[in-house]
Design a protein around this motif. Sequence first.
Motif, PDB file in Angstrom:
ATOM      1  N   PHE A   1       0.590  -1.363   0.090  1.00 13.32           N
ATOM      2  CA  PHE A   1      -0.051   0.090  -0.152  1.00 13.32           C
ATOM      3  C   PHE A   1       1.209   0.815  -0.091  1.00 13.32           C
ATOM      4  O   PHE A   1       0.269   2.341  -1.021  1.00 13.32           O
ATOM      5  CB  PHE A   1      -1.333   0.328   1.357  1.00 13.32           C
ATOM      6  N   LEU A   2       1.849   0.958   0.708  1.00 14.29           N
ATOM      7  CA  LEU A   2       2.814   2.462   0.952  1.00 14.29           C
ATOM      8  C   LEU A   2       3.564   2.809  -0.589  1.00 14.29           C
ATOM      9  O   LEU A   2       3.724   4.152  -1.322  1.00 14.29           O
ATOM     10  CB  LEU A   2       3.748   2.369   1.809  1.00 14.29           C
ATOM     11  N   TRP A   3       4.202   1.471  -0.830  1.00  9.68           N
ATOM     12  CA  TRP A   3       5.294   1.601  -1.669  1.00  9.68           C
ATOM     13  C   TRP A   3       4.209   2.045  -3.087  1.00  9.68           C
ATOM     14  O   TRP A   3       4.003   2.878  -3.661  1.00  9.68           O
ATOM     15  CB  TRP A   3       5.439   0.428  -3.071  1.00  9.68           C
ATOM     16  N   ILE A   4       2.746   1.540  -2.927  1.00 12.58           N
ATOM     17  CA  ILE A   4       1.448   2.404  -4.213  1.00 12.58           C
ATOM     18  C   ILE A   4       1.389   3.675  -4.414  1.00 12.58           C
ATOM     19  O   ILE A   4       1.811   4.790  -5.113  1.00 12.58           O
ATOM     20  CB  ILE A   4       0.680   1.194  -4.500  1.00 12.58           C
ATOM     21  N   ALA A   5       1.135   4.380  -2.981  1.00 11.97           N
ATOM     22  CA  ALA A   5       0.814   5.227  -2.581  1.00 11.97           C
ATOM     23  C   ALA A   5       2.589   5.874  -2.712  1.00 11.97           C
ATOM     24  O   ALA A   5       1.940   7.077  -3.215  1.00 11.97           O
ATOM     25  CB  ALA A   5       0.581   5.914  -1.183  1.00 11.97           C
TER      26      ALA A   5
ATOM     27  N   PRO B   1       2.713  12.645  -4.890  1.00 13.01           N
ATOM     28  CA  PRO B   1       3.391  13.547  -5.626  1.00 13.01           C
ATOM     29  C   PRO B   1       4.243  13.730  -4.076  1.00 13.01           C
ATOM     30  O   PRO B   1       3.666  14.610  -3.560  1.00 13.01           O
ATOM     31  CB  PRO B   1       2.938  14.889  -5.994  1.00 13.01           C
ATOM     32  N   HIS B   2       5.893  14.074  -3.530  1.00  8.29           N
ATOM     33  CA  HIS B   2       6.400  14.135  -2.713  1.00  8.29           C
ATOM     34  C   HIS B   2       7.576  14.366  -2.885  1.00  8.29           C
ATOM     35  O   HIS B   2       8.385  13.215  -3.760  1.00  8.29           O
ATOM     36  CB  HIS B   2       6.239  13.319  -1.388  1.00  8.29           C
ATOM     37  N   LEU B   3       8.144  15.340  -2.291  1.00 10.87           N
ATOM     38  CA  LEU B   3       9.237  14.668  -2.215  1.00 10.87           C
ATOM     39  C   LEU B   3      10.203  15.329  -0.151  1.00 10.87           C
ATOM     40  O   LEU B   3       9.968  16.035   0.171  1.00 10.87           O
ATOM     41  CB  LEU B   3      10.035  16.306  -2.896  1.00 10.87           C
TER      42      LEU B   3
ATOM     43  N   HIS C   1      14.344  14.690  -7.740  1.00 11.72           N
ATOM     44  CA  HIS C   1      14.455  13.530  -6.926  1.00 11.72           C
ATOM     45  C   HIS C   1      12.989  13.414  -6.521  1.00 11.72           C
ATOM     46  O   HIS C   1      12.799  12.749  -5.569  1.00 11.72           O
ATOM     47  CB  HIS C   1      15.354  13.011  -5.922  1.00 11.72           C
ATOM     48  N   ALA C   2      12.287  14.308  -7.037  1.00 14.58           N
ATOM     49  CA  ALA C   2      10.882  14.368  -6.289  1.00 14.58           C
ATOM     50  C   ALA C   2       9.784  12.585  -6.858  1.00 14.58           C
ATOM     51  O   ALA C   2      10.614  12.676  -7.496  1.00 14.58           O
ATOM     52  CB  ALA C   2       9.817  15.598  -6.719  1.00 14.58           C
ATOM     53  N   GLU C   3       9.304  12.888  -6.296  1.00 13.94           N
ATOM     54  CA  GLU C   3       8.574  11.298  -6.291  1.00 13.94           C
ATOM     55  C   GLU C   3       7.210  11.792  -6.696  1.00 13.94           C
ATOM     56  O   GLU C   3       6.667  12.123  -6.370  1.00 13.94           O
ATOM     57  CB  GLU C   3       8.977   9.983  -5.488  1.00 13.94           C
ATOM     58  N   GLY C   4       6.252  10.222  -6.911  1.00 13.85           N
ATOM     59  CA  GLY C   4       4.883  10.232  -7.644  1.00 13.85           C
ATOM     60  C   GLY C   4       4.249  10.662  -8.768  1.00 13.85           C
ATOM     61  O   GLY C   4       5.606  11.153  -9.579  1.00 13.85           O
ATOM     62  N   PHE C   5       3.392  10.340  -8.844  1.00 13.70           N
ATOM     63  CA  PHE C   5       2.985  11.187 -10.441  1.00 13.70           C
ATOM     64  C   PHE C   5       2.991  12.978 -10.600  1.00 13.70           C
ATOM     65  O   PHE C   5       2.450  13.682 -10.556  1.00 13.70           O
ATOM     66  CB  PHE C   5       0.834  11.182 -10.236  1.00 13.70           C
ATOM     67  N   ARG C   6       3.198  13.053 -11.963  1.00 17.79           N
ATOM     68  CA  ARG C   6       4.586  14.057 -12.488  1.00 17.79           C
ATOM     69  C   ARG C   6       4.470  15.257 -11.271  1.00 17.79           C
ATOM     70  O   ARG C   6       3.797  16.070 -11.228  1.00 17.79           O
ATOM     71  CB  ARG C   6       3.056  14.590 -13.003  1.00 17.79           C
TER      72      ARG C   6
ATOM     73  N   ILE D   1       6.192  14.339   4.482  1.00 17.84           N
ATOM     74  CA  ILE D   1       6.168  14.041   5.874  1.00 17.84           C
ATOM     75  C   ILE D   1       4.416  13.292   5.695  1.00 17.84           C
ATOM     76  O   ILE D   1       4.073  12.425   6.724  1.00 17.84           O
ATOM     77  CB  ILE D   1       6.296  14.616   6.392  1.00 17.84           C
ATOM     78  N   THR D   2       3.419  13.853   5.495  1.00 19.04           N
ATOM     79  CA  THR D   2       1.701  13.501   5.357  1.00 19.04           C
ATOM     80  C   THR D   2       1.470  11.820   5.339  1.00 19.04           C
ATOM     81  O   THR D   2       1.310  11.472   6.208  1.00 19.04           O
ATOM     82  CB  THR D   2       0.995  14.777   4.491  1.00 19.04           C
ATOM     83  N   LEU D   3       2.169  11.555   4.223  1.00 19.27           N
ATOM     84  CA  LEU D   3       2.577  10.014   3.516  1.00 19.27           C
ATOM     85  C   LEU D   3       2.471   8.987   4.015  1.00 19.27           C
ATOM     86  O   LEU D   3       1.888   7.780   4.947  1.00 19.27           O
ATOM     87  CB  LEU D   3       3.201  10.304   2.029  1.00 19.27           C
ATOM     88  N   HIS D   4       3.665   9.654   4.884  1.00 18.84           N
ATOM     89  CA  HIS D   4       4.124   9.127   6.664  1.00 18.84           C
ATOM     90  C   HIS D   4       3.783   8.749   7.451  1.00 18.84           C
ATOM     91  O   HIS D   4       3.848   8.277   8.080  1.00 18.84           O
ATOM     92  CB  HIS D   4       5.804   9.143   6.193  1.00 18.84           C
ATOM     93  N   ASN D   5       2.776  10.104   7.998  1.00 19.05           N
ATOM     94  CA  ASN D   5       1.972   9.649   9.185  1.00 19.05           C
ATOM     95  C   ASN D   5       1.050   8.942   8.978  1.00 19.05           C
ATOM     96  O   ASN D   5       0.698   8.449  10.387  1.00 19.05           O
ATOM     97  CB  ASN D   5       1.411  10.978   9.093  1.00 19.05           C
ATOM     98  N   ILE D   6       0.405   8.862   7.073  1.00 13.09           N
ATOM     99  CA  ILE D   6      -0.964   7.555   7.469  1.00 13.09           C
ATOM    100  C   ILE D   6      -0.626   6.373   7.685  1.00 13.09           C
ATOM    101  O   ILE D   6      -1.576   6.229   9.694  1.00 13.09           O
ATOM    102  CB  ILE D   6      -0.781   7.597   5.887  1.00 13.09           C
ATOM    103  N   PRO D   7       0.570   5.162   7.795  1.00 11.85           N
ATOM    104  CA  PRO D   7       0.670   4.859   9.059  1.00 11.85           C
ATOM    105  C   PRO D   7       0.484   4.403  10.164  1.00 11.85           C
ATOM    106  O   PRO D   7       0.529   3.384  11.307  1.00 11.85           O
ATOM    107  CB  PRO D   7       1.620   3.242   8.232  1.00 11.85           C
TER     108      PRO D   7
END
Length: 271
Positions: free
Chosen positions: A91-95, A100-102, A110-115, A129-135
């Motif tokens: 799930f985290l890999w797909i997210a 989009p995040h850096l 080196h930014a990742e994600g869609f466009r 950081i928001t993405l990594h706070n979800i789990p």
Amino acid sequence: MIEFFTARSPIEQAVLATLFTWGMTAVGASFVFTTKKVNQKFMDGMLGFAGGVMVAASFWSLLAPAIAMAENGPYPSWFPAAVGFLAGGLFLWIADKIIPHLHPGMSLKHAEGFRPTRKRRSTLLVLAITLHNIPEGLAIGVAFGAVAAGLPSATIASAVALAIGIGLQNLPEGTAVSLPLRREGLSRRKSFFYGQFSGMVEPISAIIGVLAVVALQPILPFALSFAAGAMLFVVVEEVIPGSQENGNTDLATMCYLIGFTVMMILDVAFG
């Protein structure tokens, strides 16, 4: 403190716990008002500590209870833990590939994600950081949901210990967002606001975790393991590499061991 939580519903418990973890993110973000640059050794040590806390919490607070609960279920005791754990990481890999995040310390290329390059650097940092706070919020919600579901190995004390451990490791995360935002030219007030804002997702994901577990109790061991897999994805993909990349490897490693030990003591002593 335990009595304070016991008298409340599972959702109230999870929200109160994640308000604490969100508050710790805000404390870390508040460093932007007192300093222009945090000592790199301090940051690497705190990241190592955070990694140790998250790894210990993933096992003692999530995986071990999941395995214990599955022992009397229809599946082999290892099955829910293995499936949920891998699903959380996936799930985290797909997210990671979609949102989009850096990561802090990285250049825009080196930014990742869609466009991702269509976003401002400051926005990408907050999204990381928001993405990594979800789990983390999900783990706390599932832990309190496990108590409500009557899991023998789940206690209010262990869920509170998990929240304390995650709160401790949120402090460097807030700093890791607010200071780079300040260097990007944002005011101190805006840098603080966006830094602490990254922790807002934790109460939301905690509520989702509680509701999922309470409504669908048979998925509890899968949910616990899912949260563990998602947390360890963050540790291996971001936290530990970030603590090592500036040359302070020995310091970061020792702080990792300290963080692991602190979380282990919290969970075993209060669980």
